[in-house]
Design a protein around this motif. Sequence first.
Motif, PDB file in Angstrom:
ATOM      1  N   ALA A  32     -32.690  23.763 -15.387  1.00  0.00           N
ATOM      2  CA  ALA A  32     -33.624  24.882 -15.264  1.00  0.00           C
ATOM      3  C   ALA A  32     -35.012  24.520 -15.765  1.00  0.00           C
ATOM      4  CB  ALA A  32     -33.088  26.093 -16.035  1.00  0.00           C
ATOM      5  N   LEU A  33     -35.061  23.833 -16.901  1.00  0.00           N
ATOM      6  CA  LEU A  33     -36.354  23.537 -17.501  1.00  0.00           C
ATOM      7  C   LEU A  33     -37.086  22.401 -16.812  1.00  0.00           C
ATOM      8  CD1 LEU A  33     -35.515  23.906 -21.298  1.00  0.00           C
ATOM      9  CD2 LEU A  33     -36.619  25.549 -19.790  1.00  0.00           C
ATOM     10  N   SER A  34     -36.341  21.441 -16.267  1.00  0.00           N
ATOM     11  CA  SER A  34     -37.014  20.279 -15.687  1.00  0.00           C
ATOM     12  C   SER A  34     -37.152  20.357 -14.173  1.00  0.00           C
ATOM     13  CB  SER A  34     -36.266  19.000 -16.065  1.00  0.00           C
ATOM     14  OG  SER A  34     -34.954  19.008 -15.538  1.00  0.00           O
ATOM     15  N   ARG A  35     -36.259  21.103 -13.517  1.00  0.00           N
ATOM     16  CA  ARG A  35     -36.262  21.120 -12.054  1.00  0.00           C
ATOM     17  C   ARG A  35     -36.510  22.489 -11.437  1.00  0.00           C
ATOM     18  NH1 ARG A  35     -36.549  15.955  -9.839  1.00  0.00           N
ATOM     19  NH2 ARG A  35     -35.402  14.532 -11.189  1.00  0.00           N
ATOM     20  N   GLY A  36     -36.511  23.528 -12.273  1.00  0.00           N
ATOM     21  CA  GLY A  36     -36.863  24.834 -11.762  1.00  0.00           C
ATOM     22  C   GLY A  36     -35.683  25.759 -11.506  1.00  0.00           C
ATOM     23  N   ARG A  37     -36.038  26.988 -11.176  1.00  0.00           N
ATOM     24  CA  ARG A  37     -35.057  28.068 -11.042  1.00  0.00           C
ATOM     25  C   ARG A  37     -34.096  27.848  -9.880  1.00  0.00           C
ATOM     26  NH1 ARG A  37     -37.385  33.876 -11.773  1.00  0.00           N
ATOM     27  NH2 ARG A  37     -37.222  33.097 -13.911  1.00  0.00           N
ATOM     28  N   PRO A 107     -40.236  17.706  -8.731  1.00  0.00           N
ATOM     29  CA  PRO A 107     -39.568  18.175  -7.513  1.00  0.00           C
ATOM     30  C   PRO A 107     -38.186  18.737  -7.825  1.00  0.00           C
ATOM     31  CG  PRO A 107     -39.504  15.789  -7.653  1.00  0.00           C
ATOM     32  CD  PRO A 107     -40.424  16.251  -8.748  1.00  0.00           C
ATOM     33  N   PRO A 108     -37.802  19.811  -7.177  1.00  0.00           N
ATOM     34  CA  PRO A 108     -36.461  20.364  -7.399  1.00  0.00           C
ATOM     35  C   PRO A 108     -35.395  19.426  -6.836  1.00  0.00           C
ATOM     36  CG  PRO A 108     -37.534  21.480  -5.578  1.00  0.00           C
ATOM     37  CD  PRO A 108     -38.580  20.584  -6.200  1.00  0.00           C
ATOM     38  N   LEU A 109     -34.199  19.562  -7.367  1.00  0.00           N
ATOM     39  CA  LEU A 109     -33.073  18.815  -6.822  1.00  0.00           C
ATOM     40  C   LEU A 109     -32.737  19.357  -5.442  1.00  0.00           C
ATOM     41  CD1 LEU A 109     -30.742  18.765  -9.969  1.00  0.00           C
ATOM     42  CD2 LEU A 109     -32.160  16.883  -9.138  1.00  0.00           C
TER      43      LEU A 109
END
Length: 207
Positions: A32-37, A107-109
């Motif tokens: 959540a903190l590194s790749r986003g919601r 970038p998100p996963l």
Amino acid sequence: MEYLPGVLAAYSIQLVAVLSPGPAVAMLLGVALSRGRASALFASLGVSFGALTIAALTLAGVGLLMQQTAWAVSALRLIGAAYLLWLAYGSFRKAAHPPTVAPAEMPPLSVTKAFTVGYLMQVTNPKAIVFWIAIASVGATDGAPAPIVALFLLGAFAMSLIGHAAYALALSASPVRALYHRARRGIEATLGTLFTLFAFKLATARS
């Protein structure tokens, strides 16, 4: 109605499992903190399907079989410990060499990768396995017809998804992300330490 007391007792145990932080929540924190919601939500979906897998296998008797089969328990412990150590390595690497971009810009996963990370975490999660063996011991669906068992599993899946998605939403909130941006090294080092401790506890646990 005859199965309702047992089902409620089983769901009460699962509620405690969902609300008590463990390896899955630590993983969701990092995602959540590194790749986003969005990545965290797809990871929470993977966690929920992992919980559903454990639930179905446990109710099918695999949990009892594993309690009585030493090699199966040992293999599961080693696989789970190795995966937790891999996550710990990733966290320590980020703590030692944080990327130059802000967390919000990372970038998100991909959907597949986020889901897989969550699923693998949960199916090797000793906390989830122990709780589901405890749930199976209640006998909520013993002798129940297939539709009742299916409804029970659907409810368990929904509870896991709602709980872990709530964690994903809370941990990806702007204030939390801002805190993470300021204290990334410490947070990643803490996550790495937690994953290492979880791995050690799993690898050295008695069958």
